[in-house]
Structure formats: structure tokens, C-alpha cells
Motif scaffolding. Structure first.
Motif, PDB file in Angstrom:
ATOM      1  N   ARG A 360       0.829  -1.148   0.104  1.00  0.00           N
ATOM      2  CA  ARG A 360       0.058   0.118   0.081  1.00  0.00           C
ATOM      3  C   ARG A 360       0.793   1.259   0.042  1.00  0.00           C
ATOM      4  O   ARG A 360       0.489   2.281  -0.575  1.00  0.00           O
ATOM      5  CB  ARG A 360      -0.952   0.019   1.383  1.00  0.00           C
ATOM      6  CG  ARG A 360      -2.011  -0.856   1.247  1.00  0.00           C
ATOM      7  CD  ARG A 360      -2.771  -1.043   2.389  1.00  0.00           C
ATOM      8  NE  ARG A 360      -3.726  -2.135   2.354  1.00  0.00           N
ATOM      9  CZ  ARG A 360      -5.079  -1.701   2.294  1.00  0.00           C
ATOM     10  NH1 ARG A 360      -5.422  -0.852   1.654  1.00  0.00           N
ATOM     11  NH2 ARG A 360      -6.069  -2.676   2.302  1.00  0.00           N
ATOM     12  N   ARG A 361       1.944   1.155   0.689  1.00  0.00           N
ATOM     13  CA  ARG A 361       2.806   2.188   0.902  1.00  0.00           C
ATOM     14  C   ARG A 361       3.485   2.757  -0.496  1.00  0.00           C
ATOM     15  O   ARG A 361       3.642   3.770  -0.907  1.00  0.00           O
ATOM     16  CB  ARG A 361       3.909   2.082   1.774  1.00  0.00           C
ATOM     17  CG  ARG A 361       3.415   2.262   3.361  1.00  0.00           C
ATOM     18  CD  ARG A 361       4.506   1.654   4.473  1.00  0.00           C
ATOM     19  NE  ARG A 361       5.622   2.241   4.214  1.00  0.00           N
ATOM     20  CZ  ARG A 361       6.069   3.684   5.067  1.00  0.00           C
ATOM     21  NH1 ARG A 361       5.307   4.079   5.825  1.00  0.00           N
ATOM     22  NH2 ARG A 361       7.252   4.053   4.650  1.00  0.00           N
ATOM     23  N   ARG A 362       3.817   1.451  -1.212  1.00  0.00           N
ATOM     24  CA  ARG A 362       4.704   1.537  -2.481  1.00  0.00           C
ATOM     25  C   ARG A 362       3.746   1.659  -3.573  1.00  0.00           C
ATOM     26  O   ARG A 362       4.268   1.817  -4.937  1.00  0.00           O
ATOM     27  CB  ARG A 362       5.524   0.525  -2.625  1.00  0.00           C
ATOM     28  CG  ARG A 362       6.575   0.307  -1.418  1.00  0.00           C
ATOM     29  CD  ARG A 362       7.745  -0.892  -1.875  1.00  0.00           C
ATOM     30  NE  ARG A 362       8.765  -0.836  -0.974  1.00  0.00           N
ATOM     31  CZ  ARG A 362       9.682  -1.914  -0.956  1.00  0.00           C
ATOM     32  NH1 ARG A 362       9.142  -3.020  -1.522  1.00  0.00           N
ATOM     33  NH2 ARG A 362      10.693  -1.745  -0.231  1.00  0.00           N
ATOM     34  N   THR A 363       2.556   1.489  -3.473  1.00  0.00           N
ATOM     35  CA  THR A 363       1.666   1.588  -4.890  1.00  0.00           C
ATOM     36  C   THR A 363       2.011   2.889  -5.721  1.00  0.00           C
ATOM     37  O   THR A 363       2.121   2.911  -6.978  1.00  0.00           O
ATOM     38  CB  THR A 363       0.256   1.611  -4.422  1.00  0.00           C
ATOM     39  OG1 THR A 363      -0.163   0.416  -3.651  1.00  0.00           O
ATOM     40  CG2 THR A 363      -0.842   1.663  -5.681  1.00  0.00           C
ATOM     41  N   PRO A 364       1.874   4.165  -5.072  1.00  0.00           N
ATOM     42  CA  PRO A 364       2.231   5.337  -6.009  1.00  0.00           C
ATOM     43  C   PRO A 364       3.540   5.327  -6.707  1.00  0.00           C
ATOM     44  O   PRO A 364       3.631   5.560  -7.805  1.00  0.00           O
ATOM     45  CB  PRO A 364       2.349   6.445  -5.067  1.00  0.00           C
ATOM     46  CG  PRO A 364       1.418   6.090  -3.895  1.00  0.00           C
ATOM     47  CD  PRO A 364       1.674   4.594  -3.692  1.00  0.00           C
ATOM     48  N   ALA A 365       4.664   4.779  -6.014  1.00  0.00           N
ATOM     49  CA  ALA A 365       5.965   4.698  -6.496  1.00  0.00           C
ATOM     50  C   ALA A 365       5.895   3.586  -7.677  1.00  0.00           C
ATOM     51  O   ALA A 365       6.658   3.770  -8.731  1.00  0.00           O
ATOM     52  CB  ALA A 365       7.033   4.222  -5.446  1.00  0.00           C
ATOM     53  N   LEU A 366       5.171   2.548  -7.522  1.00  0.00           N
ATOM     54  CA  LEU A 366       5.261   1.428  -8.504  1.00  0.00           C
ATOM     55  C   LEU A 366       4.327   1.708  -9.448  1.00  0.00           C
ATOM     56  O   LEU A 366       4.680   1.325 -10.642  1.00  0.00           O
ATOM     57  CB  LEU A 366       4.605   0.034  -7.611  1.00  0.00           C
ATOM     58  CG  LEU A 366       5.413  -0.536  -6.733  1.00  0.00           C
ATOM     59  CD1 LEU A 366       4.557  -1.652  -5.898  1.00  0.00           C
ATOM     60  CD2 LEU A 366       6.922  -1.014  -7.169  1.00  0.00           C
ATOM     61  N   SER A 367       3.445   2.700  -9.453  1.00  0.00           N
ATOM     62  CA  SER A 367       2.701   2.954 -10.373  1.00  0.00           C
ATOM     63  C   SER A 367       3.280   3.970 -11.158  1.00  0.00           C
ATOM     64  O   SER A 367       3.427   3.946 -12.623  1.00  0.00           O
ATOM     65  CB  SER A 367       1.298   3.877  -9.969  1.00  0.00           C
ATOM     66  OG  SER A 367       0.589   2.866  -9.165  1.00  0.00           O
ATOM     67  N   ALA A 368       3.899   4.956 -10.712  1.00  0.00           N
ATOM     68  CA  ALA A 368       4.999   5.830 -11.412  1.00  0.00           C
ATOM     69  C   ALA A 368       6.022   5.083 -12.078  1.00  0.00           C
ATOM     70  O   ALA A 368       6.398   5.424 -13.495  1.00  0.00           O
ATOM     71  CB  ALA A 368       5.697   6.850 -10.560  1.00  0.00           C
ATOM     72  N   ALA A 369       6.779   4.002 -11.705  1.00  0.00           N
ATOM     73  CA  ALA A 369       7.693   3.199 -12.616  1.00  0.00           C
ATOM     74  C   ALA A 369       6.925   2.509 -13.443  1.00  0.00           C
ATOM     75  O   ALA A 369       7.441   2.422 -14.551  1.00  0.00           O
ATOM     76  CB  ALA A 369       8.159   2.228 -11.590  1.00  0.00           C
TER      77      ALA A 369
END
Length: 919
Positions: A360-369
């Protein structure tokens, strides 16, 4: 073909790996800490259990005493003379030495290394002392080891010598009694009132006189020499050795008088036996199966007892002792495995919840990647590398710490935890990246939406059905098969594959119960929401709405229910074992204190009992005659039970006022009236083959046997499997008065009273027995593991509660902040947050301990806890309600503390940011 050629290996972007690691160092360190702690526990427990198993084997062999000795017997060479008589063999002692060497050679190197140097015992038949009014017996005994017999000091007379100066002589079979010289101990000589040169008036069982003469009186140089234990009558008179009311004396033979002892009896009446006592410290858990098999092979290869040759015959209960030790160790191993399985189950769920929070914490970063063009295989490889390094490093640290705390380390139990830590994070992260990147929208077609919903429901139902089926199969296997290995051969201490399912029964049962609660919780919360909508309390509506929105989350509830229920199960196991040990101590001693008096103090028993009863703090005193291995016959079988002659009414009052099981059948043991022939008795048999109405006979020397009638079941006395209880007055009326040798004392002053009795007696205190049982290797290990398991599971439950709150904190406080823009006060926002968090915690605090207690009642029987507690039957489950309630209070307090902590952390959040959310 071209598609395979265009595929490539994943190419991790190392700066991204390092950046994500630094950004999310907290959750990664938390994951590593959980894996390290559980790896420490899972790696150390099996090694500590193996060390405890070695100590348990040694303790069992040590407590077995003579039962663990290996005995070797053989017939004598015939002593027929050339003229039809019997020939005196002057080198008979050398023949005994050769027999001992031959017996040692047959043991083999492994068994020989585990046994102490042998002692040869040559003993004659039991003779009756003809003078005196009480039944007394006498036996001639010769002791010899590799260095000769035990050292003695002759305080009067001299050592026994040959009866005649001629070494070789032939005597007729029907000649007069052949003289033989023996030595007497100080205690025996004083009791018999005889000295050097006197003749002991004895006769054999057929009434033939024997010429036994005393050459001297001796004093042992070391009364603790193990050789004396094989013939204790050589040191002092032994009461009850040859039946109820008898006392055995013994005379010591020398190498010079041994040939005369052979001629003093019939050719087959003098028996020779080599005794090999075990060396307890030489026994280990790994060697028990091998040594036990060797003993069995020796007994199987022994010559038949009815064959008149000099072949060796091996007798021993060592294989049974080792088998019992293996059974107890196997039970402890499986009990520990059940507790460890619970820890692993809760740990895996916590790791899954941690991975979900991290995703959940990494969802924005993974989406950006993904938007920048990163492929899913590349992201998955990066996440796998990160989680593998964290999991393996943490497991290595945990196993290293386990190696410092334990004599070894086992990595088997750490595999599920490492796999969960290495796979959960990448799986959740990859799913989050895929969901953020594919841009899939909800279909507009209602039929398509219903199809998607039905598919999701079918998948969930299939998963739940699989867990329920596995749980049912585990419980059925547990109750039908049990937890002990089917075959003892090849025991290695490792769990067999067929034990995996029954060992997992408790964990699977907890998961099944958690899934049921997961189905019921949303229904209950929606019902509460409907009730709140009818009320005029907006805070209740907001809280119920938030609870209904989050009630369907599976992982938080699974973690909380599993950790709480499994911790409750561990508490029940620990409490049950502790209570079972206390009950086992009561069963072993029979009272707060027991006094086993010697033969020289039996005459003072009435005065002794009165003196103990008058001591301060003494509540009850019951005297009895307890005789082990009494000779009692059925119509076709000889029994050797423990015979207890006691005042039935007093004994019944003793049982009624102590934690010992009551025995109402004792009221049937009344004095026989006129015309009644049979004496009523209560019988307890290991096989249950002596029901009420069975007729028995108690043999007596020089008197007719006493007829007994079984009228009920006897309680256990001193933990014996075979017990016969008879009323003292009834037995005295049949012609056999009791000679008490046991005193049971209850009350807070019992220990002090029996310790200051002032008579030669063995004092057995219940507190000492309980202390010894608690520090026994396996029992202490299982108790410590049970308490440790409960503490670890409670910590995992609190950690799961914190993670569950953190996972939904952002959405929760975003909603509350929006409500605050509409006029909700901060205090009211905290009440709404509490309304969201508390319902599942309340359900867990109530249902978790109840689920653990239910599973304990269903599974404690197959756990074979009686093998640890020393009880005759499995102990009943003891529910520590105050501990279970305390655990629920701790969960509620932790949930209540989460709200103010979150409120304090988000105090500086600006409402303007909430208003701009979504722009």
C-alpha cells in the motif's frame, strides 16, 4: 519460436532497489525482526528438545533401578560323581568368573559400553527360619565382580571357609545335610541374636533341615556399593520380600564356601546370575533404538529355560524402559511441534499483513515506475531480490543467535517463515503495480459485473472450503491416529511426513474458526449500522459506517483471531500440564507426606502414628501396610499387585479431603460377618481383567490361603497399575493381622511432622516430588515452551493489530478530516475512529480465547499429556480464565491506545490538503 527468442531475463534497476529500501526501511526492518525472532525460536527449540531428550533418557534409566538391569543366567555343569554321588567342585568360584566373562562377551561393544562392570550373584532357595513366632526367611548369597566381592570388615569371627579340609570329595545324594559356612551382617546377627559358631535353624520348602553355620559377623566397608543393592538382605533384614508379614535375612558366601553351598541344595536349586547395571550417562536419545534392539535380540537368541544345558539366557526390561522413554520423548516432540506450528501460522499471517502494508505504501511509486515503462518482470525481480536478502539475512541472524543459546540448531522450521518473507512482499507489490498500470475499469454491463462478483465469491468459497476440509481431515487424523509415531524403529527425532496433518490440526482449526468469524463479522457490523441509522447519534452512524467499510478485510482479522486463539491454546496447555503435575504428585505420594518405615520400626507404628497426629498442623494420619509384588492367585494366573491393607473408612476420608479421586467403593470393604468366607477387596488392574465378582486367593506361609472377592474398582495408590485394597479389620478377621509400614499424613504441618518422626524411615514429601517433576527435562521444556509460545503469539497479535491500524490509517483519517471540514470536532473524530477499530477487536477479544479453549478441549487427549504429568489418565483441560480475560483486556487496551496515538501523529495535518485531495 520468434516469441521465445525475443524474451529476455528480468533486468533489475539497482538504484530503484536501493531507493525503495531506504524509503521503506521501517517495514523492512520490522519484517526482518519478526523473521529473526521466530528463526531464533524455531531453530533453538528442536536442538534444546534433543538435549532434553538425552537428559530424559538418562533420567528414565536412572529411575528404573533394577528394572533396567541386563541379567544373564545359565545352568551349572552337572556335578555327578564317578560312583553315583555328587562331586564337590573346589574351583566353582573360577567357573563363576568364566561364566561372567562369557556373558560380557555376548553383549557386543555398543551395549557393553553402556553398561557398568558386571556383578555375579549366586543365590540359594528361600529357606524358612524355624524358631520364633513370626515368619522369617533366609537365603545364601554370593557376590562377585571383576575385582571380587564388595569389601567387608569382620568384626567377629572370620570369613566363611570350606566345610572340610579335602578339596574334592563325592557325597551321596541321600546323605545328611551338607554343612556350609556363611557370614552375617551386624543388623541380621542382632535381629536373630546369633554369633560366630552358631547354627541357623532353617529348613527348605519341603521341610528338610539345612546345616547353615555362622563363621563370622561383618560390617560393609561401603554400604553404598552398588553390589549390595542386588541383595539388600545382606546388609539388614528386608520386610515383605517373601510375602505379606515376612522378613528376609541373608548369609554371605565366600569363594571357599561356595562349593559347599552347591552341595547343600539340590542340583538345580543354586542359581547363578550376572547383573549388568546400566550407566545412565552413557545413554542418549539417538542410541535408544539401537540399544533396545540389541537387548531384544539377546533375549530372542537366549536358550530355553527348560533345557538342561549351560546356554546363556538373557533377561531384561531395559528395552521396555528405553521404549517408554522414546514414547515420552516422541510425545514431547509432537507437543512442541504443535506449539511451533501455531507460532509459524501466526508469523506467516503477520508477514502477509506486513507485505500488504508495504505494498500500500509503495503503490504510488510502483505506479509511477509502470508509467515510466518499467516491466512487471523487472519490478517483480527487484522486489524478490530485496525480500530475499532481508529474509535470508534475518533468518541467518536468528539461527546464529539460536546456535549460541542451544547446543545445536535446526533450520527445518524456519523454511516456512523465510518463504513467506521472501514471497509475500513481491507478490503483493507486483499485484499492486499491475492493478495501477493496466487501467481496467468496472464494466458497464450488469451481467458482466455480476459475473465478476460471482467469480470472486467462488474463489473465496473454494479457498474457505479447502481450509475447512483440511481442518476436518486433520482433526479426524489426530483422533484416529494420534500424534505418536506408529513404528518406533528408526526414530530420528525428526517429524515423519504422516504427522504433518495431525500436528497442524490446531492451526488449521484456528484458521477455520477465523474464516467463520470473517463471514459473520460483516453481517454483525451491517446490523449494527442499520440500528445506528435509526438512532439520533451521528457519531455512532459514522463509526458503524467506517466499521462496515473495513469489516471485509481478511488479513487483519485472520492475524488477530489466529494469534489470540493460538495463544489461548498455549496457555491452556501450560496450565493443564502444571495442574497435571500437581495431581500426579498427589497420586505418587498419596498425601502431603508419606513415611515408609523399616522393619525395625514397624512395632512402634501405633505410637508413631499417634505422635504424628498430635503434631501441630497435621489434619489426618492414615496407616497402612503396603506390599509390592504380593502373591495373589486367580483360578489360573499368578498376580503380583501392590497390596494395600488399610482402614477403609479412614482411607476414604483421606481421599475425600484431598485432590485425589474419590473412591466410594471403599465403603464396601467391611469386616466379613459370620458365615462369610471371602474377604471383600477392591482391585485395579492395568488390563481391566478382574471385574467385580472375581475370586482371588492370598497365599500365606504355613497357613491356608485367604479367599478374596472383588467388589469394586480400586483407586490408584502410588501410581501403581495393579493394586489390591483390603480393609485391615476384615483381613485380621480372616487370620492375617496387618503390620503397617506406611503412614500418610495431610495438613500444612505434615512435612515437619514426618521429618521429625525419629524413626528409621524414608520420608516422601509431595512438595519434593512436585519440584522434581517440574524440573524434569521434558516437562520443564514443554512448560517453558508453552509460556513462551503464549507470549510470542500475544506479541504477534499486538503487532498485527498495529499493522492493521496502520494499513487503514491513511484512508480512515482522510475521511475523518473531511468530516472535520463539515464541523466534526477532533474529540468526536477520535470517537469515530474508535468505532471503526474496536468492533473487530472486541470480537477477537471474546471469540479468540473461546476458540482456543474449544480447540484445547478437542485436542488435549491425543496430545498424550499424561506421559509428561505422570498420571494414569489424560489430565482434563484446565482453562485459566483470568489469563484469557487478561489477554482480551490487553487487546482492547492496545486498540484503544491506537486512536490517541494516531490523532497525535496527525495533529499537524492541514484540512486544506484534504479539500484539495483528488485534484
Amino acid at each position: 519460436m520468434n516469441r521465445w527468442l525475443t524474451r529476455r531475463w528480468p533486468a533489475p534497476h539497482w538504484p530503484s532497489v536501493r531507493g525503495r529500501g531506504r524509503t521503506d526501511a521501517g517495514p523492512l526492518l520490522l519484517t526482518a525482526a519478526v523473521i529473526a525472532v521466530v528463526a531464533l525460536l524455531a531453530g533453538a527449540v528442536p536442538a534444546l528438545l534433543r538435549a532434553a531428550a538425552d537428559n530424559a533418557v538418562q533420567d528414565t534409566v536412572r529411575r528404573a533401578g533394577h528394572d533396567s538391569n541386563v541379567l544373564v543366567r545359565a545352568n551349572w555343569e552337572r556335578d555327578d560323581g564317578p560312583t553315583g554321588g555328587r562331586f564337590r567342585m573346589p574351583r566353582l568360584a573360577e567357573d563363576v568368573d568364566n561364566f561372567r566373562d562369557r556373558a560380557t562377551y555376548t553383549l557386543g561393544p555398543d551395549l557393553d559400553a553402556a553398561l557398568l562392570p558386571p556383578t555375579t550373584v549366586v543365590s540359594g532357595p528361600i529357606l524358612n527360619i524355624t524358631d520364633g513366632s513370626v515368619p522369617r526367611t533366609f537365603q545364601l548369597t554370593y557376590l562377585a565382580g571383576d575385582g571380587g566381592g564388595p569389601d567387608v570388615t569382620w568384626i567377629a569371627g572370620s570369613a566363611p571357609g570350606p566345610a572340610i579340609p579335602e578339596e574334592s570329595i563325592e557325597i551321596p545324594y541321600d546323605g545328611p545335610p551338607w554343612p556350609v559356612q556363611v557370614g552375617l551382617s551386624e543388623a541380621d546377627a542382632a535381629e536373630l541374636d546369633l554369633g560366630p559358631g552358631d547354627r541357623i535353624p532353617v529348613e527348605d520348602g519341603q521341610g528338610r533341615d539345612k546345616d547353615v553355620r555362622i563363621s563370622g559377623i561383618y560390617r560393609p566397608a561401603d554400604s553404598g556399593d552398588p553390589a549390595w543393592r542386588l541383595a539388600p538382605a545382606l546388609l539388614r533384614p528386608v520386610p515383605g520380600a517373601d510375602g505379606v508379614g515376612t522378613t528376609r535375612f541373608a548369609g554371605l558366601l565366600s569363594r571357599e564356601s561356595l562349593p559347599d553351598a552347591r552341595l547343600a541344595f539340590d542340583e538345580d536349586q543354586l542359581r547363578r546370575t550376572v547383573h549388568f547395571a546400566p550407566e545412565p550417562d552413557a545413554f542418549t536419545w539417538a542410541a535408544t533404538a539401537t540399544l533396545g534392539d540389541q537387548v531384544v535380540k539377546l533375549k530372542a537368541a537366549s536358550g530355553a529355560s527348560g533345557v538342561r544345558d549351560q546356554s546363556l539366557r538373557h533377561e531384561s526390561q531395559l528395552d521396555t524402559v528405553l521404549r517408554d522413554a522414546r514414547t515420552q520423548i516422541n510425545a514431547a516432540s509432537t507437543q512442541a511441534a504443535v506449539l511451533l506450528a501455531g507460532i509459524l501460522t501466526a508469523t506467516v499471517l503477520v508477514l502477509l499483513l506486513t507485505a500488504d502494508l508495504l505494498a500500500r505504501r509503495r503503490t504510488p511509486a510502483l505506479s509511477a515506475a509502470r508509467q515510466r515503462g518499467a516491466a512487471l518482470p523487472d519490478l517483480g525481480a527487484e522486489l524478490i531480490i530485496e525480500s530475499t536478502v532481508v529474509s535470508l539475512s534475518a533468518a541467518a541472524v536468528g539461527l546464529a543467535l539460536a546456535r549460541t543459546a542451544a547446543p545445536g540448531v535446526s533450520w527445518t522450521w524456519t523454511v516456512p517463515v523465510v518463504l513467506a518473507g521472501a514471497v509475500a512482499g513481491p507478490a503483493f507489490g507486483t499485484l499492486a503495480a499491475a492493478s495501477a498500470g493496466h487501467g481496467r475499469h468496472q464494466p458497464a454491463n450488469p451481467a458482466a459485473r455480476r459475473w465478476i462478483l460471482a467469480t470472486s465469491q467462488l474463489r473465496r468459497a473454494a479457498l474457505e472450503a479447502a481450509v475447512l476440509i483440511a481442518a476436518v481431515a486433520a482433526f479426524v487424523t489426530l483422533h484416529q491416529r494420534g500424534l505418536l509415531p506408529v513404528a518406533a524403529d528408526g526414530d530420528t527425532g525428526e517429524l515423519a511426513g504422516d504427522l504433518v496433518l495431525p500436528i497442524s490440526a490446531v492451526a488449521l482449526g484456528v484458521l477455520a474458526g477465523a474464516l467463520v468469524l470473517l463471514r459473520l463479522l460483516p453481517v454483525g457490523v451491517r446490523f449494527a449500522l442499520r440500528q445506528a441509522l435509526r438512532s439520533r447519534r451521528p457519531l455512532a452512524v459514522f463509526g458503524a459506517a467506517r466499521a462496515a467499510a473495513t469489516a471485509g478485510r481478511a488479513l487483519p482479522l485472520l492475524v488477530l483471531v489466529s494469534a489470540t486463539a493460538l495463544a489461548s491454546f498455549a496457555l491452556v496447555v501450560g496450565t493443564t500440564v502444571a495442574r497435571g503435575l500437581a495431581d500426579g504428585a498427589w497420586n505418587t505420594v498419596g498425601a502431603d507426606a508419606r513415611l515408609d518405615v523399616g522393619a525395625d520400626a514397624e512395632a512402634a507404628m501405633p505410637a508413631l502414628a499417634e505422635r504424628i497426629a498430635a503434631a501441630p498442623g497435621v489434619e489426618q494420619v492414615v496407616v497402612a501396610q503396603v506390599t509390592d509384588s504380593s502373591r495373589i492367585f486367580t483360578e489360573s494366573t499368578l498376580l503380583t499387585p501392590r497390596l494395600v491393607v488399610v482402614d477403609a473408612a479412614a482411607f476414604q476420608r483421606l481421599l475425600a479431603t484431598t485432590p485425589l479421586p474419590d473412591a466410594p467403593a471403599l465403603a464396601r470393604l467391611t469386616t466379613p460377618g459370620p458365615g462369610t468366607v471371602d474377604v471383600p477387596v477392591l482391585v485395579r488392574s492395568s488390563d481391566g481383567g478382574l471385574p467385580a465378582g472375581t475370586r482371588l486367593q492370598l497365599t500365606r506361609d504355613d497357613a491356608p490361603a485367604i479367599r478374596l472377592a472383588v467388589v469394586g474398582s480400586a483407586p490408584s495408590v502410588g501410581g501403581a497399575d495393579d493394586v489390591v485394597i483390603v480393609d485391615a479389620a476384615a483381613l485380621a478377621g480372616a487370620g492375617l493381622p496387618a503390620v503397617p509400614n506406611t503412614v500418610w499424613v495431610t495438613g500444612p504441618g505434615a512435612a515437619q511432622a514426618v521429618s521429625n518422626s525419629g524413626v528409621a524411615a524414608d520420608v516422601v514429601l509431595r512438595a519434593d516430588v512436585l519440584r522434581a517433576q517440574r524440573v524434569a527435562p521434558l516437562t520443564a521444556g514443554i512448560l517453558r515452551l508453552a509460556w513462551t509460545t503464549a507470549a510470542v503469539l500475544l506479541a504477534l497479535g499486538l503487532l498485527g493489530l498495529t499493522l492493521a491500524a496502520a494499513a487503514g490509517a491513511s484512508e480512515r483519517w482522510q475521511t475523518l478530516s473531511r468530516l472535520r471540514t463539515l464541523g466534526l470536532r477532533p474529540r468526536d473524530a477520535r470517537w469515530v475512529a474508535a468505532g471503526e477499530l474496536l468492533p473487530p477487536v472486541v470480537v477477537v477479544a471474546v471469540c479468540g480465547p473461546l476458540l482456543g479453549a474449544l480447540l484445547a478441549r478437542l485436542t488435549l487427549g491425543p496430545l498424550e499429556l499424561r506421559l509428561l504429568t505422570g498420571q494414569a489418565v489424560d489430565p482434563a483441560a484446565v482453562l485459566p480464565w483470568w489469563l484469557l480475560g487478561l489477554m482480551g483486556v490487553v487487546l482492547l487496551a492496545a486498540a484503544a491506545a491506537v486512536v490517541p496515538v494516531e490523532s497525535a501523529l496527525r495533529r499537524r495535518d492541514r484540512l486544506s490538503e484534504v479539500l484539495r485531495a483528488g485534484e
